[in-house]
Scaffold this motif. Structure first.
Motif, PDB file in Angstrom:
ATOM      1  N   LEU A 144     -13.790  -4.604  -5.193  1.00 24.15           N
ATOM      2  CA  LEU A 144     -12.362  -4.862  -5.362  1.00 24.15           C
ATOM      3  C   LEU A 144     -11.999  -6.258  -4.875  1.00 24.15           C
ATOM      4  N   ASP A 145     -11.117  -6.914  -5.615  1.00 23.55           N
ATOM      5  CA  ASP A 145     -10.607  -8.196  -5.138  1.00 23.55           C
ATOM      6  C   ASP A 145      -9.115  -8.124  -4.833  1.00 23.55           C
ATOM      7  N   THR A 146      -8.467  -7.028  -5.280  1.00 23.17           N
ATOM      8  CA  THR A 146      -7.057  -6.806  -4.942  1.00 23.17           C
ATOM      9  C   THR A 146      -6.821  -5.317  -4.690  1.00 23.17           C
ATOM     10  N   ILE A 147      -5.742  -5.045  -3.984  1.00 21.91           N
ATOM     11  CA  ILE A 147      -5.245  -3.686  -3.821  1.00 21.91           C
ATOM     12  C   ILE A 147      -3.787  -3.693  -4.230  1.00 21.91           C
TER      13      ILE A 147
ATOM     14  N   SER B 170       4.543   2.668   1.484  1.00 12.56           N
ATOM     15  CA  SER B 170       4.415   4.103   1.247  1.00 12.56           C
ATOM     16  C   SER B 170       3.049   4.496   0.722  1.00 12.56           C
ATOM     17  N   GLY B 171       2.320   3.547   0.147  1.00  8.57           N
ATOM     18  CA  GLY B 171       1.005   3.862  -0.397  1.00  8.57           C
ATOM     19  C   GLY B 171       0.224   2.613  -0.730  1.00  8.57           C
ATOM     20  N   VAL B 172      -1.100   2.749  -0.680  1.00  8.66           N
ATOM     21  CA  VAL B 172      -2.010   1.650  -1.013  1.00  8.66           C
ATOM     22  C   VAL B 172      -3.034   2.211  -1.999  1.00  8.66           C
ATOM     23  N   PHE B 173      -3.254   1.499  -3.112  1.00 10.54           N
ATOM     24  CA  PHE B 173      -4.050   2.034  -4.207  1.00 10.54           C
ATOM     25  C   PHE B 173      -5.085   1.025  -4.696  1.00 10.54           C
ATOM     26  N   THR B 174      -6.158   1.557  -5.248  1.00 10.63           N
ATOM     27  CA  THR B 174      -7.226   0.704  -5.764  1.00 10.63           C
ATOM     28  C   THR B 174      -6.978   0.257  -7.200  1.00 10.63           C
ATOM     29  N   SER B 175      -6.017   0.844  -7.876  1.00 14.14           N
ATOM     30  CA  SER B 175      -5.696   0.417  -9.240  1.00 14.14           C
ATOM     31  C   SER B 175      -4.208   0.610  -9.508  1.00 14.14           C
ATOM     32  N   ILE B 176      -3.699  -0.155 -10.437  1.00 14.83           N
ATOM     33  CA  ILE B 176      -2.288  -0.024 -10.806  1.00 14.83           C
ATOM     34  C   ILE B 176      -2.037   1.329 -11.460  1.00 14.83           C
ATOM     35  N   GLU B 177      -3.029   1.824 -12.206  1.00 14.03           N
ATOM     36  CA  GLU B 177      -2.882   3.121 -12.867  1.00 14.03           C
ATOM     37  C   GLU B 177      -2.686   4.247 -11.848  1.00 14.03           C
TER      38      GLU B 177
ATOM     39  N   THR C 122       3.110  -4.154  -5.582  1.00 14.18           N
ATOM     40  CA  THR C 122       2.607  -5.527  -5.541  1.00 14.18           C
ATOM     41  C   THR C 122       1.096  -5.551  -5.366  1.00 14.18           C
ATOM     42  N   ALA C 123       0.433  -6.444  -6.090  1.00 15.70           N
ATOM     43  CA  ALA C 123      -1.008  -6.652  -5.920  1.00 15.70           C
ATOM     44  C   ALA C 123      -1.227  -7.642  -4.787  1.00 15.70           C
ATOM     45  N   TYR C 124      -2.128  -7.295  -3.872  1.00 16.43           N
ATOM     46  CA  TYR C 124      -2.477  -8.179  -2.768  1.00 16.43           C
ATOM     47  C   TYR C 124      -3.976  -8.443  -2.792  1.00 16.43           C
ATOM     48  N   PRO C 125      -4.380  -9.685  -2.491  1.00 15.64           N
ATOM     49  CA  PRO C 125      -5.812  -9.988  -2.432  1.00 15.64           C
ATOM     50  C   PRO C 125      -6.429  -9.363  -1.182  1.00 15.64           C
TER      51      PRO C 125
END
Length: 66
Positions: free
Chosen positions: A2-5, A17-24, A40-43
């Motif tokens: 992964l390069d972003t979360i 409220s949540g952190v995810f490995t994909s936008i889907e 929001t995507a974060y590096p």
């Protein structure tokens, strides 16, 4: 690797409220719980400011932004 979360911050919330490995995955969770807020995507392993400069998402216009 992964390069972003993806980080979701609910409307009016003080903390994420949540952190995810994909936008889907994030969108499914947000829809399931009928939430509103900002996704929001974060590096990973890099500062957001440096990442934004490197990817031309932000341009320095004032000395104070350096």
């Amino acid at each position: 690797m992964l390069d972003t979360i993806w980080v979701f911050h609910g409307e009016g919330g003080r903390f994420s409220s949540g952190v995810f490995t994909s936008i889907e995955k994030a969108e499914i969770w947000i829809y399931k719980h009928k939430l509103s807020g900002v996704l929001t995507a974060y590096p990973i392993d890099e500062g957001v400011y440096d990442w934004a400069l490197f990817n031309d998402f932000f341009n320095v216009k004032k000395q104070a932004q350096m």
